[in-house]
Design an enzyme around this catalytic site. Sequence first.
Site, mmCIF file in Angstrom:
data_model
loop_
_atom_site.group_PDB
_atom_site.id
_atom_site.type_symbol
_atom_site.label_atom_id
_atom_site.label_comp_id
_atom_site.label_asym_id
_atom_site.label_seq_id
_atom_site.Cartn_x
_atom_site.Cartn_y
_atom_site.Cartn_z
ATOM 1 N N GLY A 51 1.042 -1.402 -0.183
ATOM 2 C CA GLY A 51 -0.040 -0.118 0.027
ATOM 3 C C GLY A 51 0.821 1.188 0.057
ATOM 4 N N LEU A 52 1.114 1.762 -1.137
ATOM 5 C CA LEU A 52 1.998 2.862 -1.282
ATOM 6 C C LEU A 52 1.564 4.142 -1.967
ATOM 7 C CD1 LEU A 52 4.981 0.660 -2.812
ATOM 8 C CD2 LEU A 52 4.721 1.194 -0.430
ATOM 9 N N GLY A 91 1.567 5.313 3.064
ATOM 10 C CA GLY A 91 2.708 3.982 3.021
ATOM 11 C C GLY A 91 3.934 4.250 2.306
ATOM 12 N N ARG A 106 -0.983 -2.730 -5.015
ATOM 13 C CA ARG A 106 -1.929 -3.391 -6.046
ATOM 14 C C ARG A 106 -1.246 -2.891 -7.326
ATOM 15 N NH1 ARG A 106 -7.980 -2.262 -5.395
ATOM 16 N NH2 ARG A 106 -7.226 -0.184 -5.914
ATOM 17 N N VAL A 127 -3.368 0.428 3.463
ATOM 18 C CA VAL A 127 -4.206 0.771 2.403
ATOM 19 C C VAL A 127 -5.577 1.173 3.041
ATOM 20 C CG1 VAL A 127 -3.348 -1.311 1.138
ATOM 21 C CG2 VAL A 127 -5.312 -1.733 2.446
ATOM 22 N N LYS A 128 -6.542 1.473 1.926
ATOM 23 C CA LYS A 128 -7.723 2.162 2.581
ATOM 24 C C LYS A 128 -8.186 1.389 3.589
ATOM 25 C CE LYS A 128 -9.609 4.411 -1.219
ATOM 26 N NZ LYS A 128 -9.416 5.845 -0.731
ATOM 27 N N SER A 184 -0.151 8.467 13.862
ATOM 28 C CA SER A 184 -0.743 9.883 13.647
ATOM 29 C C SER A 184 0.610 10.827 13.146
ATOM 30 C CB SER A 184 -1.280 10.488 14.939
ATOM 31 O OG SER A 184 -1.399 11.827 14.604
ATOM 32 N N GLY A 200 -0.040 12.511 9.940
ATOM 33 C CA GLY A 200 -0.596 12.784 8.496
ATOM 34 C C GLY A 200 0.897 12.414 7.699
ATOM 35 N N LYS A 243 -5.749 5.508 19.105
ATOM 36 C CA LYS A 243 -5.828 6.515 17.880
ATOM 37 C C LYS A 243 -7.138 7.237 17.506
ATOM 38 C CE LYS A 243 -4.264 8.555 14.264
ATOM 39 N NZ LYS A 243 -4.949 8.437 13.018
ATOM 40 N N HIS A 293 -7.554 9.888 20.083
ATOM 41 C CA HIS A 293 -6.514 10.933 19.673
ATOM 42 C C HIS A 293 -7.266 11.623 18.595
ATOM 43 C CE1 HIS A 293 -3.935 12.530 16.494
ATOM 44 N NE2 HIS A 293 -2.956 12.637 17.410
ATOM 45 N N ASN A 294 -8.048 11.032 17.690
ATOM 46 C CA ASN A 294 -8.656 11.853 16.597
ATOM 47 C C ASN A 294 -9.730 12.567 17.073
ATOM 48 O OD1 ASN A 294 -6.960 10.555 15.142
ATOM 49 N ND2 ASN A 294 -8.055 10.362 13.286
ATOM 50 N N GLU A 343 -8.609 15.429 18.857
ATOM 51 C CA GLU A 343 -7.948 16.451 17.583
ATOM 52 C C GLU A 343 -9.383 17.412 17.071
ATOM 53 O OE1 GLU A 343 -5.746 14.394 14.672
ATOM 54 O OE2 GLU A 343 -7.119 15.378 13.127
ATOM 55 N N ARG A 362 -19.557 19.847 13.203
ATOM 56 C CA ARG A 362 -19.235 19.763 11.967
ATOM 57 C C ARG A 362 -20.472 19.544 11.222
ATOM 58 N NH1 ARG A 362 -13.355 16.867 10.800
ATOM 59 N NH2 ARG A 362 -12.253 17.753 12.655
HETATM 60 P P1 NDP Z 1 -5.680 5.713 0.790
HETATM 61 O O1 NDP Z 1 -6.420 5.558 2.009
HETATM 62 O O2 NDP Z 1 -6.254 6.785 -0.201
HETATM 63 O O3 NDP Z 1 -5.556 4.152 0.065
HETATM 64 C C1 NDP Z 1 -4.884 4.010 -1.088
HETATM 65 C C2 NDP Z 1 -4.242 2.769 -1.028
HETATM 66 O O4 NDP Z 1 -5.004 1.518 -0.872
HETATM 67 C C3 NDP Z 1 -3.541 2.578 -2.519
HETATM 68 O O5 NDP Z 1 -2.183 1.921 -2.313
HETATM 69 C C4 NDP Z 1 -4.384 1.569 -3.048
HETATM 70 O O6 NDP Z 1 -3.918 0.691 -4.048
HETATM 71 C C5 NDP Z 1 -4.767 0.824 -1.886
HETATM 72 N N1 NDP Z 1 -6.001 -0.122 -2.051
HETATM 73 C C6 NDP Z 1 -7.265 0.472 -1.858
HETATM 74 N N2 NDP Z 1 -8.163 -0.775 -2.237
HETATM 75 C C7 NDP Z 1 -7.318 -1.810 -2.414
HETATM 76 C C8 NDP Z 1 -7.607 -3.045 -2.532
HETATM 77 N N3 NDP Z 1 -9.135 -3.520 -2.530
HETATM 78 N N4 NDP Z 1 -6.609 -4.055 -2.613
HETATM 79 C C9 NDP Z 1 -5.217 -3.603 -2.374
HETATM 80 N N5 NDP Z 1 -4.938 -2.095 -2.204
HETATM 81 C C10 NDP Z 1 -5.944 -1.437 -2.194
HETATM 82 O O7 NDP Z 1 -4.100 6.043 1.077
HETATM 83 P P2 NDP Z 1 -3.351 6.906 2.342
HETATM 84 O O8 NDP Z 1 -1.975 6.744 1.929
HETATM 85 O O9 NDP Z 1 -3.983 8.240 2.305
HETATM 86 O O10 NDP Z 1 -3.852 6.155 3.790
HETATM 87 C C11 NDP Z 1 -3.629 4.694 3.874
HETATM 88 C C12 NDP Z 1 -4.230 4.482 5.262
HETATM 89 O O11 NDP Z 1 -3.492 5.374 6.417
HETATM 90 C C13 NDP Z 1 -5.614 4.656 5.305
HETATM 91 O O12 NDP Z 1 -6.222 3.423 6.128
HETATM 92 C C14 NDP Z 1 -5.888 5.975 6.128
HETATM 93 O O13 NDP Z 1 -6.980 5.703 6.922
HETATM 94 C C15 NDP Z 1 -4.325 5.926 6.932
HETATM 95 N N6 NDP Z 1 -4.056 7.060 7.474
HETATM 96 C C16 NDP Z 1 -4.027 8.170 6.502
HETATM 97 C C17 NDP Z 1 -3.561 9.375 7.210
HETATM 98 C C18 NDP Z 1 -3.399 10.431 6.353
HETATM 99 O O14 NDP Z 1 -3.017 11.652 6.669
HETATM 100 N N7 NDP Z 1 -3.682 10.318 4.989
HETATM 101 C C19 NDP Z 1 -3.121 9.560 8.515
HETATM 102 C C20 NDP Z 1 -3.078 8.308 9.313
HETATM 103 C C21 NDP Z 1 -3.510 7.084 8.792
HETATM 104 P P3 NDP Z 1 -3.867 1.442 -5.526
HETATM 105 O O15 NDP Z 1 -2.715 2.054 -5.646
HETATM 106 O O16 NDP Z 1 -3.592 0.106 -6.429
HETATM 107 O O17 NDP Z 1 -5.162 1.948 -5.884
#
Ligand code: NDP
Length: 478
Positions: free
Chosen positions: A9-10, A14, A33, A74-75, A128, A130, A182, A185-186, A189, A287
């Site tokens: 999950g990059l 990630g 993915r 990942v999501k 936490s 971001g 966590k 924490h939110n 926040e 909100r």
């Molecule tokens: P997203 O939540 O937008 O998720 C996207 C990633 O999930 C992509 O790598 C995507 O792969 C992958 N993905 C989605 N569906 C699938 C699936 N069915 N199978 C495999 N891979 C899948 O990414 P973020 O980096 O923003 O967040 C990642 C996690 O971290 C989330 O759970 C989020 O809630 C948490 N988080 C986020 C913070 C933030 O500030 N953004 C802070 C703290 C936690 P692909 O590229 O192939 O679509």
Amino acid sequence: ATAQIGVTGLAVMGRNLARNLARHGHRVAVHNRSPERTHSLVAEHGDEGTFVPSESLADFVASLERPRAVIVMVKAGGPTDAVIDELVPLLEAGDIVIDCGNAHFADTQRRETALRERGLHFVGTGVSGGEEGALLGPSIMPGGSEEAYRKLGPIFESIAAQVDGVPCCVHIGPGGAGHFVKMVHNGIEYADMQLIAEAYDLLRERLGATPAEIGDIFAEWNSGDLESFLIEITADVLRHVDDRTGKAFVDVVEDQAEQKGTGRWTVQSALDLGVPITGIAEATFARSLSGHPEQRAAAHRAFADTTGVTPAGDVDRDAFVEDVRRALYASKIVAYAQGFDQIKAGSEEYGWGVDPAALATIWRGGCIIRARFLNRIREAYDSDPDLPTLLVAPYFAEGVAQSVASWRRIVGYATQAGVPAPAFASSLAYFDGLRRDRLPAALIQGLRDNFGAHTYRRVDAEGSFHIQWAGDRKESPA
Ligand code: NDP
């Protein structure tokens, strides 16, 4: 197998976590993915450390040393389950799956139980800070087993934010403990941001100050008790000027606050646990209120001339600013006190043994609610782990005592001027409710007994009682 830890999950989080790991000398297996993200990470940042990229999950798993440690980023929700389901058949007993997404703690508990039955460790980890925190040092809240933490701890502690040489990472407790804290924490926040927004609104209404001037006030507050990341970025956002119009940025932003759900989860959990986290709840509902433009427009039209507002008269600018600062400070103490109450209640309910002092320690850096104040919370729980409420710890009790007159003036002003300050007002009501000798809950008990024979206890006798309200009105033991 060459990598010490893997990240699948990059997307933003990630990718940055993987880079942070690589920069600290860990050999990181990376997978996504859609392989484009994996390739671009290696192409753009391959020189920062050792990345071991794979296009398939099977190759990714094969590239890891045993016991394997796989971070899933990942999501949250269904996608996390999908990835775990795909991963598990590729793993062996003793391997560790780490979910660093924003999972609901109940999902984490379920996943941990399922993986434990297969001999795998599952570590639900709150992260936490971001995007930037993930890269430069987040606050990390891992749950799961002690055994898993023995392997992961040194790795996580090396990439976490550091405050006074102490890493912002500690093993929170088993099962879903990490994701639970966590979540709270939110929630804190949410409350922190709502309080800041109310302070801004009051300053603007009463002083007619510009956003930039209010930004300066916040910048000044950031050198005192309120010093925190959120106060610092409030100054920044309020001083920001919109490129397109030349107006204050805050005036061109639509006034509907969005939410991804962690505030709602916090309130739902608090209802289940019976913990009155009124500040966080008001912040969450504020909100929601902002997000109903039709209702707001209708009420705005209907009550344009019927506000009942009392003209406020002249104002002593400095005195008002100081009153708002103190009201904000006291309300903030309430929000944290309530959040820590919820953590204590959750820890007792689910048997996690969360140490509040250790938690305050790892929230001092990396995370969104990082604040000077957290040192004081740590001290408070260090000197009395059974503190009934943070409000009575000497440092905070003194802070509240010094602020309470300002707090009342500000809530009074907000009420009379028609400026909504739900979090300020409910925090003050909570404080008054807690400190009151007798509460009208006694009347509620009387009413419940009257209409529903729900019984009541007396102040002067053991046991429960009931009155035959429709009959002879005599009291009898229930
Ligand atoms: P997203 O939540 O937008 O998720 C996207 C990633 O999930 C992509 O790598 C995507 O792969 C992958 N993905 C989605 N569906 C699938 C699936 N069915 N199978 C495999 N891979 C899948 O990414 P973020 O980096 O923003 O967040 C990642 C996690 O971290 C989330 O759970 C989020 O809630 C948490 N988080 C986020 C913070 C933030 O500030 N953004 C802070 C703290 C936690 P692909 O590229 O192939 O679509």
